[in-house]
Design a protein around this motif. Structure first.
Motif, PDB file in Angstrom:
ATOM      1  N   GLU A  63      21.925  -5.378 -23.676  1.00 39.76           N
ATOM      2  CA  GLU A  63      22.169  -4.270 -22.760  1.00 39.76           C
ATOM      3  C   GLU A  63      21.064  -4.173 -21.714  1.00 39.76           C
ATOM      4  OE1 GLU A  63      24.537  -1.036 -25.515  1.00 39.76           O
ATOM      5  OE2 GLU A  63      22.372  -1.195 -25.735  1.00 39.76           O
ATOM      6  N   TRP A  64      19.826  -4.305 -22.166  1.00 40.71           N
ATOM      7  CA  TRP A  64      18.698  -4.295 -21.231  1.00 40.71           C
ATOM      8  C   TRP A  64      18.812  -5.456 -20.245  1.00 40.71           C
ATOM      9  CZ3 TRP A  64      14.059  -1.427 -20.550  1.00 40.71           C
ATOM     10  CH2 TRP A  64      13.986  -0.268 -21.335  1.00 40.71           C
ATOM     11  N   ASP A  65      19.126  -6.619 -20.765  1.00 37.94           N
ATOM     12  CA  ASP A  65      19.275  -7.796 -19.889  1.00 37.94           C
ATOM     13  C   ASP A  65      20.330  -7.557 -18.820  1.00 37.94           C
ATOM     14  OD1 ASP A  65      17.363  -9.144 -21.355  1.00 37.94           O
ATOM     15  OD2 ASP A  65      18.798 -10.308 -22.526  1.00 37.94           O
ATOM     16  N   ASP A  66      21.486  -7.025 -19.232  1.00 39.17           N
ATOM     17  CA  ASP A  66      22.595  -6.808 -18.292  1.00 39.17           C
ATOM     18  C   ASP A  66      22.230  -5.786 -17.217  1.00 39.17           C
ATOM     19  OD1 ASP A  66      24.128  -8.610 -19.674  1.00 39.17           O
ATOM     20  OD2 ASP A  66      25.311  -7.104 -20.744  1.00 39.17           O
ATOM     21  N   ILE A  67      21.596  -4.691 -17.629  1.00 41.63           N
ATOM     22  CA  ILE A  67      21.256  -3.614 -16.692  1.00 41.63           C
ATOM     23  C   ILE A  67      20.199  -4.066 -15.687  1.00 41.63           C
ATOM     24  CG2 ILE A  67      20.194  -1.328 -16.513  1.00 41.63           C
ATOM     25  CD1 ILE A  67      21.636  -0.690 -19.207  1.00 41.63           C
ATOM     26  N   LEU A  68      19.144  -4.692 -16.172  1.00 37.68           N
ATOM     27  CA  LEU A  68      18.097  -5.173 -15.272  1.00 37.68           C
ATOM     28  C   LEU A  68      18.607  -6.321 -14.406  1.00 37.68           C
ATOM     29  CD1 LEU A  68      15.102  -5.024 -17.756  1.00 37.68           C
ATOM     30  CD2 LEU A  68      15.436  -3.561 -15.775  1.00 37.68           C
ATOM     31  N   HIS A  69      19.456  -7.143 -14.977  1.00 36.31           N
ATOM     32  CA  HIS A  69      20.036  -8.273 -14.254  1.00 36.31           C
ATOM     33  C   HIS A  69      20.827  -7.784 -13.043  1.00 36.31           C
ATOM     34  CE1 HIS A  69      22.014 -12.358 -14.120  1.00 36.31           C
ATOM     35  NE2 HIS A  69      22.911 -11.639 -13.488  1.00 36.31           N
ATOM     36  N   THR A  70      21.701  -6.801 -13.256  1.00 35.00           N
ATOM     37  CA  THR A  70      22.559  -6.305 -12.170  1.00 35.00           C
ATOM     38  C   THR A  70      21.817  -5.386 -11.220  1.00 35.00           C
ATOM     39  OG1 THR A  70      24.517  -6.456 -13.582  1.00 35.00           O
ATOM     40  CG2 THR A  70      24.679  -5.046 -11.638  1.00 35.00           C
ATOM     41  N   ASN A  71      21.056  -4.440 -11.764  1.00 34.83           N
ATOM     42  CA  ASN A  71      20.459  -3.385 -10.940  1.00 34.83           C
ATOM     43  C   ASN A  71      19.195  -3.798 -10.202  1.00 34.83           C
ATOM     44  OD1 ASN A  71      22.511  -1.920 -12.066  1.00 34.83           O
ATOM     45  ND2 ASN A  71      21.219  -0.436 -13.108  1.00 34.83           N
ATOM     46  N   VAL A  72      18.573  -4.886 -10.633  1.00 30.18           N
ATOM     47  CA  VAL A  72      17.350  -5.333  -9.975  1.00 30.18           C
ATOM     48  C   VAL A  72      17.541  -6.732  -9.395  1.00 30.18           C
ATOM     49  CG1 VAL A  72      14.858  -5.661 -10.156  1.00 30.18           C
ATOM     50  CG2 VAL A  72      15.990  -3.960 -11.590  1.00 30.18           C
ATOM     51  N   ALA A  73      17.795  -7.705 -10.271  1.00 28.25           N
ATOM     52  CA  ALA A  73      17.964  -9.079  -9.789  1.00 28.25           C
ATOM     53  C   ALA A  73      19.167  -9.198  -8.857  1.00 28.25           C
ATOM     54  CB  ALA A  73      18.104 -10.030 -10.973  1.00 28.25           C
ATOM     55  N   GLY A  74      20.254  -8.511  -9.192  1.00 29.21           N
ATOM     56  CA  GLY A  74      21.449  -8.559  -8.350  1.00 29.21           C
ATOM     57  C   GLY A  74      21.176  -8.038  -6.953  1.00 29.21           C
ATOM     58  N   GLN A  75      20.392  -6.954  -6.860  1.00 28.52           N
ATOM     59  CA  GLN A  75      20.057  -6.390  -5.554  1.00 28.52           C
ATOM     60  C   GLN A  75      19.150  -7.339  -4.765  1.00 28.52           C
ATOM     61  OE1 GLN A  75      21.797  -3.887  -5.107  1.00 28.52           O
ATOM     62  NE2 GLN A  75      21.964  -2.676  -6.951  1.00 28.52           N
ATOM     63  N   TYR A  76      18.230  -7.959  -5.483  1.00 34.27           N
ATOM     64  CA  TYR A  76      17.310  -8.904  -4.834  1.00 34.27           C
ATOM     65  C   TYR A  76      18.057 -10.087  -4.234  1.00 34.27           C
ATOM     66  CZ  TYR A  76      14.038 -12.827  -4.587  1.00 34.27           C
ATOM     67  OH  TYR A  76      13.324 -13.925  -4.166  1.00 34.27           O
ATOM     68  N   PHE A  77      18.901 -10.722  -5.038  1.00 31.65           N
ATOM     69  CA  PHE A  77      19.599 -11.911  -4.562  1.00 31.65           C
ATOM     70  C   PHE A  77      20.630 -11.574  -3.489  1.00 31.65           C
ATOM     71  CE2 PHE A  77      17.990 -13.652  -8.628  1.00 31.65           C
ATOM     72  CZ  PHE A  77      17.370 -14.781  -8.125  1.00 31.65           C
ATOM     73  N   THR A  78      21.237 -10.386  -3.578  1.00 28.10           N
ATOM     74  CA  THR A  78      22.173  -9.965  -2.539  1.00 28.10           C
ATOM     75  C   THR A  78      21.445  -9.774  -1.211  1.00 28.10           C
ATOM     76  OG1 THR A  78      23.611  -8.868  -4.160  1.00 28.10           O
ATOM     77  CG2 THR A  78      23.856  -8.217  -1.858  1.00 28.10           C
ATOM     78  N   ALA A  79      20.309  -9.083  -1.249  1.00 29.34           N
ATOM     79  CA  ALA A  79      19.521  -8.881  -0.029  1.00 29.34           C
ATOM     80  C   ALA A  79      19.096 -10.222   0.564  1.00 29.34           C
ATOM     81  CB  ALA A  79      18.293  -8.026  -0.340  1.00 29.34           C
ATOM     82  N   ALA A  80      18.604 -11.106  -0.280  1.00 31.15           N
ATOM     83  CA  ALA A  80      18.131 -12.411   0.195  1.00 31.15           C
ATOM     84  C   ALA A  80      19.249 -13.198   0.865  1.00 31.15           C
ATOM     85  CB  ALA A  80      17.541 -13.202  -0.973  1.00 31.15           C
ATOM     86  N   ALA A  81      20.437 -13.155   0.290  1.00 25.56           N
ATOM     87  CA  ALA A  81      21.553 -13.953   0.801  1.00 25.56           C
ATOM     88  C   ALA A  81      22.087 -13.423   2.124  1.00 25.56           C
ATOM     89  CB  ALA A  81      22.676 -13.996  -0.236  1.00 25.56           C
ATOM     90  N   PHE A  82      21.952 -12.114   2.364  1.00 28.86           N
ATOM     91  CA  PHE A  82      22.492 -11.527   3.588  1.00 28.86           C
ATOM     92  C   PHE A  82      21.488 -11.516   4.751  1.00 28.86           C
ATOM     93  CE2 PHE A  82      25.992  -9.854   1.006  1.00 28.86           C
ATOM     94  CZ  PHE A  82      27.052  -9.960   1.908  1.00 28.86           C
ATOM     95  N   ILE A  83      20.277 -11.984   4.539  1.00 28.91           N
ATOM     96  CA  ILE A  83      19.269 -11.983   5.601  1.00 28.91           C
ATOM     97  C   ILE A  83      19.756 -12.667   6.878  1.00 28.91           C
ATOM     98  CG2 ILE A  83      17.052 -13.022   6.265  1.00 28.91           C
ATOM     99  CD1 ILE A  83      15.949 -12.161   3.560  1.00 28.91           C
ATOM    100  N   PRO A  84      20.348 -13.869   6.798  1.00 28.66           N
ATOM    101  CA  PRO A  84      20.811 -14.505   8.040  1.00 28.66           C
ATOM    102  C   PRO A  84      21.847 -13.680   8.810  1.00 28.66           C
ATOM    103  CG  PRO A  84      20.657 -16.134   6.299  1.00 28.66           C
ATOM    104  CD  PRO A  84      20.480 -14.797   5.648  1.00 28.66           C
ATOM    105  N   LEU A  85      22.790 -13.068   8.104  1.00 28.90           N
ATOM    106  CA  LEU A  85      23.796 -12.238   8.778  1.00 28.90           C
ATOM    107  C   LEU A  85      23.166 -10.981   9.383  1.00 28.90           C
ATOM    108  CD1 LEU A  85      27.036 -12.362   6.580  1.00 28.90           C
ATOM    109  CD2 LEU A  85      26.732 -13.172   8.918  1.00 28.90           C
ATOM    110  N   LEU A  86      22.178 -10.411   8.702  1.00 27.51           N
ATOM    111  CA  LEU A  86      21.463  -9.252   9.247  1.00 27.51           C
ATOM    112  C   LEU A  86      20.658  -9.652  10.479  1.00 27.51           C
ATOM    113  CD1 LEU A  86      20.296  -7.746   5.856  1.00 27.51           C
ATOM    114  CD2 LEU A  86      21.673  -6.502   7.542  1.00 27.51           C
ATOM    115  N   ASN A  87      20.063 -10.822  10.435  1.00 21.09           N
ATOM    116  CA  ASN A  87      19.299 -11.327  11.567  1.00 21.09           C
ATOM    117  C   ASN A  87      20.193 -11.550  12.787  1.00 21.09           C
ATOM    118  OD1 ASN A  87      17.929 -14.159  12.869  1.00 21.09           O
ATOM    119  ND2 ASN A  87      16.570 -12.435  12.490  1.00 21.09           N
TER     120      ASN A  87
END
Length: 298
Positions: free
Chosen positions: A136-160
């Motif tokens: 449960e801890w893995d899933d929550i931290l995975h989605t709520n932290v790592a998921g946000q990080y990788f989503t932000a990183a992937a959208f940088i070119p489109l934001l730019n």
């Protein structure tokens, strides 16, 4: 008489010409943000794993100009995020201006019955906390932290790209954290959820500083109690909105009620519209006074 029309609310808080992405935009706070953006002129790509729900939201609220575009996808893995970016890129040739990192999950084994446990009984309290699982801890931290990080990183070119094509607007990421990441309590036994949101609070600050060379702003909204599938347990199958009116949730706040979609819309529009272009590295906590009335880190 000089013209001060630039100070009128309809101009300051306009989102006309902006393109946004809202992850988890089909229900709850994500839907509130989506509606606020669309009602003020933005085009919004909404994402989640539930394609049927996304399509229905787009049909009901997108208007005749199809201002809401559903894109099915999963932010919990790189492949899912890459799929989202590619699909949105194919429909947004001028890039995007705002990414709302809103998708998240909550709930863990220690929450059920947490309010009734005797915290002065060491064995009882220990047993309660151990009802949570590592998974449960893995899933929550995975989605709520790592998921946000990788989503932000992937959208940088489109934001730019969006920053270069939209005059007078500096692209930004708005991370949706929670007062659970600020309060000195476990949110009714949600230790993992609180920890994940506190991590997102800090990660937002780090992103804001690190993304300065890109001229991409990073801000955050830390909501209090709002009607959502997370707080209400479900959403109406027709409106996709949730309701807390028959519950006691939020009644103990200084505001005397939970948040409404107007409250979330106001915070959303301040940051996402042209009114907020001078804001970077900041957060807004629309919480009805929760972080004032209870011990918190702000």
């Amino acid at each position: 008489m000089s013209d001060h029309s630039h100070l009128k609310a309809e101009n300051l808080f306009s989102c006309k010409g902006l393109t946004a992405v809202v992850t988890g935009g089909g229900t709850g706070i994500g839907l509130m943000q989506t509606l606020a953006l669309v009602e003020n002129g933005a085009k919004v790509f909404i994402t989640s794993r539930n394609e049927e729900k996304l399509k229905d939201v787009a049909k009901k609220y997108g208007g005749s100009n199809n201002q809401i575009i559903p894109v099915q996808g999963d932010i919990s893995n790189k492949q899912g995020i890459e799929k989202l970016v590619k699909e949105i890129e194919s429909q947004a040739k001028d890039g995007i201006n705002v990414l709302f990192n809103n998708a998240g999950i909550a709930g863990e084994g220690s929450r059920e019955g947490y309010e009734d446990v005797n915290k002065e009984d060491a064995q009882a309290f220990s047993s309660q906390l151990l009802k949570s699982e590592f998974k449960e801890w893995d899933d929550i931290l995975h989605t709520n932290v790592a998921g946000q990080y990788f989503t932000a990183a992937a959208f940088i070119p489109l934001l730019n790209t969006g920053a270069k094509t939209q005059k007078g607007y500096a692209s930004q990421i708005i991370n949706v954290s929670s007062i659970s990441g600020l309060m000195k309590s476990a949110s009714g036994g949600q230790f993992a959820y609180a920890a994940s949101k506190a991590a997102l609070v800090q990660m937002t600050k780090v992103m804001a500083q690190e993304f300065l060379p890109l001229k991409i702003r990073v801000n955050q909204i830390a909501p209090g109690i709002y009607p959502s599938e997370m707080t209400a347990g479900d959403s109406d199958e027709h409106t996709h909105k949730s309701d807390l009116s028959d519950t006691e949730k939020g009644k103990g706040l200084p505001a005397g009620r939970p948040g409404k979609e107007e409250d979330m819309a106001a915070a959303t529009l301040y940051l996402a519209s042209y009114a907020g272009v001078f804001v970077n590295g900041q957060f807004i906590a629309p919480d009805g006074g929760a972080t004032v009335a209870s011990p918190a880190s702000i």
